[in-house]
Design an enzyme around this catalytic site. Structure first.
Site, short mmCIF file in Angstrom:
data_model
loop_
_atom_site.label_atom_id
_atom_site.label_comp_id
_atom_site.label_asym_id
_atom_site.label_seq_id
_atom_site.Cartn_x
_atom_site.Cartn_y
_atom_site.Cartn_z
N GLU A 59 0.83 -1.21 0.00
CA GLU A 59 0.00 0.00 0.00
C GLU A 59 0.86 1.25 0.00
O GLU A 59 0.63 2.20 -0.77
CB GLU A 59 -0.90 0.02 1.25
CG GLU A 59 -1.91 -1.11 1.31
CD GLU A 59 -1.41 -2.34 2.03
OE1 GLU A 59 -0.20 -2.68 1.90
OE2 GLU A 59 -2.21 -2.99 2.72
N CYS A 93 0.18 1.51 7.40
CA CYS A 93 -0.45 1.85 6.12
C CYS A 93 -1.76 2.59 6.34
O CYS A 93 -2.10 3.49 5.56
CB CYS A 93 -0.70 0.60 5.29
SG CYS A 93 0.84 -0.09 4.63
N1 THU Z 1 2.12 -6.60 3.89
C1 THU Z 1 1.70 -5.71 2.94
O1 THU Z 1 2.42 -5.42 1.98
N2 THU Z 1 0.46 -5.18 3.06
C2 THU Z 1 -0.46 -5.58 4.00
O2 THU Z 1 -1.59 -5.10 3.98
C3 THU Z 1 -0.09 -6.55 5.03
C4 THU Z 1 1.35 -6.91 5.07
C5 THU Z 1 3.40 -7.28 3.70
C6 THU Z 1 4.52 -6.83 4.59
C7 THU Z 1 5.40 -8.08 4.60
O3 THU Z 1 6.25 -8.04 3.46
C8 THU Z 1 4.43 -9.24 4.40
O4 THU Z 1 3.23 -8.66 3.93
C9 THU Z 1 4.16 -10.00 5.68
O5 THU Z 1 3.82 -9.16 6.71
#
Ligand code: THU
Length: 137
Positions: A59, A93
């Site tokens: 995000e 986020c």
């Molecule tokens: N992550 C995201 O990119 N967005 C989300 O909404 C939840 C978590 C990623 C961060 C990390 O690379 C992986 O998911 C596990 O937490």
């Protein structure tokens, strides 16, 4: 939403960005697509780091791409992952989503399940610039 519509485009771009995710540590790939008011769509993917805490979520990666290209006003953010329920933005986020008042956040999974929310629903009582009134005194 009809096939070939704006939401389909957002989902398509988020899924394509997810394929580019750099997630060698968690193996959890996330894709995002952010629709700007001017019609442009910006993609984002999670970017992990060997120093785990430096990980950038999909995000915020989409927001950074959009802002770098001059976009400031957004209509929708689509986020997708291979999760049993639609993937929800993390707390950090949510604060960034609140900064830009993104009115529609669509959380989704690969199965096609979706949940819709707004920045205000995602982060009630968000910290904002009005709270800094009284600063620098
Ligand atoms: N992550 C995201 O990119 N967005 C989300 O909404 C939840 C978590 C990623 C961060 C990390 O690379 C992986 O998911 C596990 O937490």
């Amino acid at each position: 939403m009809k096939a070939g519509g704006r939401m389909d485009k957002l989902r398509e771009m988020a899924l394509a960005a997810r394929e580019q995710a750099y997630a060698p540590y968690s193996g959890f790939r996330v894709g995002a697509a952010l629709a700007a008011q001017d019609g442009r769509i910006f993609a984002g993917a999670n970017v992990e780091n060997s120093s785990y805490g430096l990980t950038l979520c999909a995000e915020r990666s989409a927001v950074a791409a959009a802002v770098a290209a001059g976009a400031r006003t957004f209509s929708a953010l689509y986020v997708v992952a291979d999760s049993p329920v639609p993937v929800a933005p993390c707390g950090a986020c949510r604060q960034v989503i609140a900064e830009f008042h993104i009115p529609l956040v669509i959380m989704a999974n690969l199965a096609g399940e979706e949940r819709r929310s707004s920045y205000a629903e995602l982060l009630p009582y968000a910290f904002s610039t009005e709270m800094m009134e009284g600063g620098r005194k």
